[in-house]
Structures are given as C-alpha cells and as structure tokens.
Write an enzyme that holds these catalytic residues in place. Sequence first.
Site, short mmCIF file in Angstrom:
data_model
loop_
_atom_site.label_atom_id
_atom_site.label_comp_id
_atom_site.label_asym_id
_atom_site.label_seq_id
_atom_site.Cartn_x
_atom_site.Cartn_y
_atom_site.Cartn_z
N PRO A 22 0.84 -1.19 0.00
CA PRO A 22 0.00 0.00 0.00
C PRO A 22 0.88 1.25 0.00
CG PRO A 22 -0.74 -1.58 1.64
CD PRO A 22 0.59 -2.06 1.17
N CYS A 24 0.50 5.41 -0.16
CA CYS A 24 -0.37 6.58 -0.16
C CYS A 24 -0.09 7.46 -1.37
CB CYS A 24 -0.19 7.39 1.12
SG CYS A 24 -0.82 6.55 2.59
N ALA A 56 -3.31 2.96 2.08
CA ALA A 56 -4.04 3.00 3.35
C ALA A 56 -5.37 3.71 3.12
CB ALA A 56 -3.21 3.73 4.40
N GLN A 98 -5.90 -2.00 2.01
CA GLN A 98 -5.41 -1.86 3.38
C GLN A 98 -6.33 -0.89 4.10
OE1 GLN A 98 -2.02 0.67 4.61
NE2 GLN A 98 -0.99 -1.26 5.10
N TYR A 181 0.08 4.35 13.32
CA TYR A 181 -1.32 4.72 13.17
C TYR A 181 -2.14 4.08 14.29
CZ TYR A 181 0.48 6.66 8.87
OH TYR A 181 1.23 7.39 7.98
N ARG A 229 -0.86 -5.79 8.79
CA ARG A 229 0.48 -5.19 8.73
C ARG A 229 0.86 -4.75 10.13
NH1 ARG A 229 3.43 -1.13 4.48
NH2 ARG A 229 4.23 -3.12 3.74
N LEU A 300 13.23 -1.99 1.27
CA LEU A 300 14.38 -1.86 0.37
C LEU A 300 14.74 -3.17 -0.32
CD1 LEU A 300 16.64 0.58 2.46
CD2 LEU A 300 14.93 1.11 0.71
N ARG A 323 8.71 1.26 -3.39
CA ARG A 323 9.46 2.18 -4.24
C ARG A 323 9.95 1.54 -5.52
NH1 ARG A 323 12.82 4.87 0.68
NH2 ARG A 323 12.15 2.92 1.64
#
Length: 354
Positions: A22, A24, A56, A98, A181, A229, A300, A323
């Site tokens: 997920p 944003c 999310a 998510q 969160y 998660r 990563l 990424r």
Amino acid sequence: MHLFEPLTLRSITLRNRIGVSPMCQYSSTDGFANDWHLVHLGQFAVGGAALVLTEATAVTPEGRISPQDLGLWKDEHMEMLARIGHFVRAQGAIYGSQLAHAGRKASVVRPWDGGGPLAVSGGGWSPIYAPSAIPFDAGWQTPLALDDAGIARVISAFCAAAKRALDVGMQVIEIHAAHGYLLHQFLSPLSNTRTDRYGGSFENRVRLLREVVAAIRSVWPDDLPLFARMSSTDWTDGGWTPDDSVALARLLREDGVDLIDCSSGGNVAGARIPTGPGYQTRFAERVGREAKIATGAVGLITSAEQADTVIRSGQADMVFLAREMLRDPHFPLRAARELRQEVAWAPQYVRAKL
C-alpha cells in the site's frame, strides 16, 4: 519455494510471491478514488504483480492521514473502487485494500506540500483520536483519548469498510496496525498509557486489534484471506518489541489472520532506524518461524535476485515492494526474465517479450 511459485491462501491463489505494498497517493478528494488510482494500481497488475493493494484506505473521515487520502467510509466510494478492481482482476492479479485509521497522526499536510501537522484553518480537522492524549511530536495536535463509545465506533467503521470492500470485489483485506497509526498506537506502551481494559498489559493493549479482526472476520468470507500489517519494533527502548510481535502473531493466527506483513517503526518521531537492503526481512523470518504463520517481507527489496533469495531461504512467504514498483511497474516481468522463469504477459505486451 521460489519467487514465481504460486501461493495459496484459503481459496485465493497468487500467481507469484510479489505483492504491491500500500502506497499513499494523496490524490483523493473526500476519499474518492479517481483516474489516477485506476492507472496507478492498474499498471502493477499489467506488470505481473500477484497482489495489488490500495493505499491505506481510511475507515472514517477523521481517520485519514491527509485530506487527500483514499476512503471507504461511505457507499459512494465504492463505484470507482469496483471499476479499478474489475481491471486489476482482469489482468490476473488479486485485488485488495489496506484498511486504516491514522489516530494521532491524522490531519497532516501531504508530503509534496511540506508535510507536518495541518491546522483546521488550512483544511485540517479537530479533534483527532488516539488511545491516550499524547501528541505524536512537539507541535502536533494533542489527540482526544478514545472512550468506550469511540472505540466501538472505530470497530464498527472497520467492519463496515470491510463489507464495502467485499461488495466492490476485493479478495484480500489488510488491517493496518503499523507505522504509528491508530491500531499500532494501542499496541505500543509509548503511545498507550491507558489504565482500562485497553491499556497496561500486553493482553489489554492488543485487545482493540483483536476486536477489529473479529469484527472483520464476522463479515469477511471464510474462504478469503485476511492480512495484518505490523510494525515489528518501535526501534525505541520501552516500546513495542519483536518478542511482542511474535506473541501477537500467534494470537492473530488463532483469530483468523492468514499473513503478517512485517514492517517496523513509525510510532516514535526521531527513532533511529538502521535502514539498508532487506533490513526488515529478519522480522518476517522470525514471526513466521515462531508464530507459524505466513509472512510478507518489506523494506528496500530492489532486485530480482534479492527478492528470490528471501523466498528461497524461507525468510518470508511473500515480498511486498513499494518504491521499486514505482520505479518499474513491470518489475515482476523483468524479474521473471532475470530468474529464467516463464510467466504470462498481457497479450498487448507480448511483442516486448520476444
């Protein structure tokens, strides 16, 4: 096992072990998905990912991170999410969301506009909610501690969003209990100083997450998988630990969770996190081994060989990429070529395979 071996979870079979984390996009108005989300998520399905998760997705308006967050707190949000799902599934990928509540990290400026707390005068909102009246950092809004009625509303909101997710054709739900969160805030003693049944002991601090899982499982079909998660550590003394993560994963397995997506951090401003290639895979390996539950590794993971090694060595059952998928939405197709695995390409793109 290897990166392109299918993975079956309940009735769902993923065509490989690559999931899209997920991410944003901060591109919604009033929680609505739009053409950006269609193209953004759709490209990953065309590119060969096995699982495509939305960013999310807020279960209440006050639970958004920013005013531009995606939402699923009302029926009107469903139409575009259903359209996106139709496309994603048509490309052979599994579609999911998510579900999230930002808690004390709500009402912030989206990153490219500067980030940080967003005042009501600038389009933010108040109050925001948390387990305890402790702001995330200096200069951030002090949240209101949720009372029993507020906690019940949060649980109900997650349940209602799960029903909508099912109705738009989603096949997987991931509960966001990481990155500082709301659900993570309840887990960690650094953000949860309550003295009632939701605070203090480990059993009390994990109670809300377990109640959210139970509420979602009451409406989510038995043949569809449920993920969670988790931040495996707060990277801060006195906070949530890898030992806690293993203990919670054991409970969540009993509660009907099928996979733990193992991330870390996010609950403490300024925590020193020793990042590097695959720096979080050890958490997935330990949780999977000791809690005997499927896990996803993140952090990563940028090459085909690295991702394949995670699976072949048993460190995790899946890898979730973020990424690297933004850099190359067709990473799975490239990885298959590098690893000499045969995978199906969209017929429109087959000429590129030759």
